[in-house]
Write a protein that holds these residues in place. Structure first.
Motif, PDB file in Angstrom:
ATOM      1  N   GLY A 126      10.231   7.202   4.289  1.00  0.00           N
ATOM      2  CA  GLY A 126       8.784   7.091   4.137  1.00  0.00           C
ATOM      3  C   GLY A 126       8.171   5.993   4.977  1.00  0.00           C
ATOM      4  O   GLY A 126       6.980   6.054   5.311  1.00  0.00           O
ATOM      5  N   ALA A 127       8.955   4.989   5.326  1.00  0.00           N
ATOM      6  CA  ALA A 127       8.446   3.921   6.195  1.00  0.00           C
ATOM      7  C   ALA A 127       8.338   4.454   7.627  1.00  0.00           C
ATOM      8  O   ALA A 127       9.147   5.271   8.067  1.00  0.00           O
ATOM      9  N   LYS A 128       7.353   3.972   8.342  1.00  0.00           N
ATOM     10  CA  LYS A 128       7.147   4.405   9.728  1.00  0.00           C
ATOM     11  C   LYS A 128       7.433   3.242  10.679  1.00  0.00           C
ATOM     12  O   LYS A 128       7.244   2.078  10.331  1.00  0.00           O
ATOM     13  N   VAL A 129       7.854   3.592  11.892  1.00  0.00           N
ATOM     14  CA  VAL A 129       8.201   2.574  12.876  1.00  0.00           C
ATOM     15  C   VAL A 129       7.665   2.980  14.242  1.00  0.00           C
ATOM     16  O   VAL A 129       7.556   4.177  14.561  1.00  0.00           O
ATOM     17  N   LYS A 138       0.859  -1.189   0.000  1.00  0.00           N
ATOM     18  CA  LYS A 138       0.000   0.000   0.000  1.00  0.00           C
ATOM     19  C   LYS A 138       0.898   1.244   0.000  1.00  0.00           C
ATOM     20  O   LYS A 138       2.124   1.137   0.059  1.00  0.00           O
ATOM     21  N   ASP A 139       0.284   2.402  -0.003  1.00  0.00           N
ATOM     22  CA  ASP A 139       1.059   3.642  -0.050  1.00  0.00           C
ATOM     23  C   ASP A 139       1.940   3.820   1.179  1.00  0.00           C
ATOM     24  O   ASP A 139       2.976   4.487   1.115  1.00  0.00           O
ATOM     25  N   ASN A 140       1.531   3.228   2.306  1.00  0.00           N
ATOM     26  CA  ASN A 140       2.267   3.421   3.552  1.00  0.00           C
ATOM     27  C   ASN A 140       2.697   2.067   4.134  1.00  0.00           C
ATOM     28  O   ASN A 140       1.941   1.095   4.094  1.00  0.00           O
ATOM     29  N   LEU A 141       3.897   2.035   4.690  1.00  0.00           N
ATOM     30  CA  LEU A 141       4.410   0.853   5.375  1.00  0.00           C
ATOM     31  C   LEU A 141       4.678   1.217   6.834  1.00  0.00           C
ATOM     32  O   LEU A 141       5.438   2.142   7.129  1.00  0.00           O
ATOM     33  N   ASP A 190      11.108   0.248  -3.343  1.00  0.00           N
ATOM     34  CA  ASP A 190      11.289   0.141  -4.792  1.00  0.00           C
ATOM     35  C   ASP A 190       9.945   0.192  -5.501  1.00  0.00           C
ATOM     36  O   ASP A 190       9.807   0.821  -6.554  1.00  0.00           O
ATOM     37  N   TRP A 191       8.948  -0.455  -4.902  1.00  0.00           N
ATOM     38  CA  TRP A 191       7.594  -0.414  -5.463  1.00  0.00           C
ATOM     39  C   TRP A 191       7.058   1.013  -5.465  1.00  0.00           C
ATOM     40  O   TRP A 191       6.443   1.465  -6.437  1.00  0.00           O
ATOM     41  N   LYS A 192       7.288   1.737  -4.375  1.00  0.00           N
ATOM     42  CA  LYS A 192       6.828   3.121  -4.279  1.00  0.00           C
ATOM     43  C   LYS A 192       7.489   3.996  -5.351  1.00  0.00           C
ATOM     44  O   LYS A 192       6.842   4.873  -5.953  1.00  0.00           O
ATOM     45  N   LYS A 193       8.751   3.734  -5.591  1.00  0.00           N
ATOM     46  CA  LYS A 193       9.516   4.571  -6.515  1.00  0.00           C
ATOM     47  C   LYS A 193       9.160   4.299  -7.962  1.00  0.00           C
ATOM     48  O   LYS A 193       9.014   5.217  -8.765  1.00  0.00           O
TER      49      LYS A 193
END
Length: 459
Positions: free
Chosen positions: A195-198, A153-156, A354-357
């Motif tokens: 962009g990934a959140k933790v 999805k758009d966010n991880l 990579d998918w996002k890019k």
């Protein structure tokens, strides 16, 4: 190299000992008793029959799936080696629950004796279900997935739930489990793509592990780093607050994790939860149900669980939690193994970036390859079977040396142990052969084939 050579020699001696004695062993249908009751003694026959009817024997597994569900034994990690007569003076575990086998024992009684002895050394076999789970995690983001849980999805968002109970102060290779976990988690988080959140949550982090503090400790679980992008200074500060402290309220932590991620609906968020623990829940809760509830929540997370230097009871519970959440359970013994496990999550995060890019069209239908690490566990299954076989065999030798088992009972149980583990070896080989037959299939086709063959009913 020397240790490998020693292990190889030990295994060779073991196999030679098995083959050399096979001709003296009674068949399963024969009795280990030295005498049968007189044919004209109906009372004696009736007494023996009633005794055997009262003696219930838990059945051994009939298929690989049943084998994988057997609880890990208390001495699963113990390694028994060939010993000289002098070394037999060092007592092995006595197993007080094991009956005296120095006298006459019926076949049925010996079957029960074997089941009991085996349960002490029972290894944690994974079975075919593990292949499906590992394959699914390996293929997250692949276009052939219909289940949106496993689509990018758009966010991880990744939340790590860290056990902060007092036992995490114990040391492995000179470093406390807590310090090793914190170092490994920090190294993982630093590599997360932009962009990934933790998020970081701890549990059992208040009070102490004393009985007087059980209530306050079992009510403690805090989010030290709310789910957001990685900021090094802030994350280090949060991680520094994690200290080995109290009891282990695992279910509470999972329930709170659901709240942590409630704002990240699965419609546009790929949500992943990793729980790292070194033991069983000690707070009279139900972590298996909590894991299942989290899995079925609206955030639709992917839940994996890591047991860090954990005993058999802890392994069994964490494994049940992972199964309830359709996730992967991995047992690690030190910092390096923990790092290797989190590296798989790092690879997944890079794949998402990579998918996002490049866009969804960049994700090609992937095919299986014999070199994929997901299938290497079948080799580990075979190794566990060999170790379990040898432990039981050598313990029988120990009982014989201590004159705690008759010669006839020893021969019967040795042959039973050989046949049982020959069966396991065959099951592992069949699974390996089937996995190899799936080579060159894409992930979707391979997973469908596995689920159909082994009757998986994954949501």
């Amino acid at each position: 190299m020397k240790s490998q050579l020693k292990a190889s020699i030990t295994l060779l001696l073991f196999l030679l000992a098995l083959s050399g004695c096979s001709g003296d062993v009674k068949s399963k249908g024969s009795s280990a008793k030295t005498q049968e009751p007189p044919a004209d003694s109906q009372a004696a026959n009736s007494e023996i029959q009633n005794k055997e009817e009262e003696f219930e024997v838990a059945p051994l597994p009939s298929n690989y799936q049943e084998l994988a569900k057997r609880p890990v034994g208390e001495y699963a990690d113990k390694v028994i080696t060939f010993m000289t007569k002098e070394e037999y003076k060092t007592d092995l575990p006595s197993f007080d629950s094991l009956p005296d086998m120095s006298g006459d024992r019926s076949d049925q009684e010996l079957d029960g004796d074997y089941e009991l002895l085996l349960s002490k050394f029972q290894k944690g076999f994974k079975g075919p279900e593990e292949a499906v789970r590992q394959l699914r995690f390996q293929a997250i983001g692949s276009p052939e997935f219909k289940d949106t849980r496993y689509q990018f999805k758009d966010n991880l968002n990744v939340e790590i739930i860290l056990d902060s109970s007092g036992s995490m102060a114990q040391k492995v290779n000179g470093v406390s489990k807590m310090d090793a976990a914190k170092k490994t988690i920090h190294e993982f988080v630093k590599k997360l793509p932009k962009g990934a959140k933790v998020g970081l949550r701890v549990y059992g982090n208040k009070g102490s592990n004393a009985d007087s503090d059980k209530e306050v400790s079992c009510s403690s679980s805090d989010i030290l780093y709310p789910i957001s992008t990685y900021r090094e200074e802030d994350f280090q500060t949060a991680l520094g607050k994690a200290q080995p402290t109290g009891w282990t309220p695992t279910a509470l932590a999972l329930k709170q994790a659901n709240k942590d991620m409630s704002a990240f609906d699965s419609s546009d968020n790929t949500n992943i939860v990793y729980l790292v623990s070194d033991g069983i829940s000690t707070c009279d809760d139900d972590p298996v149900k909590a894991a299942k509830d989290l899995y079925h929540s609206n955030i639709s997370p992917i839940i994996n669980i890591i047991g860090f230097d954990i005993d058999s009871k802890g392994q069994n519970q964490l494994k049940q939690m992972a199964e309830a959440a359709k996730g992967i359970y991995k047992n690690v013994s030190d910092e390096n193994e923990l790092s290797s496990e989190l590296e798989k999550l790092s690879d997944l995060a890079e794949k998402w970036a990579d998918w996002k890019k490049r866009g969804e069209s960049s994700l090609k239908v992937q095919k299986l390859d014999n070199t994929i690490k997901i299938f290497s566990y079948t080799q580990n299954e075979g190794l566990m079977a060999s170790q379990e076989r040898m432990n039981v065999f050598l313990y029988l030798n120990y009982l014989q040396e201590k004159k705690k088992i008759s010669d006839e009972s020893y021969q019967y149980l040795k042959e039973k142990n050989k046949k049982y583990h020959d069966w396991i070896d065959n099951e592992v080989k069949q699974l390996q052969s089937y996995l190899q037959s799936l080579n060159e299939k894409n992930y979707g086709d391979a997973m469908n084939a596995l689920e159909e063959k082994f009757q998986q009913n994954q949501p």
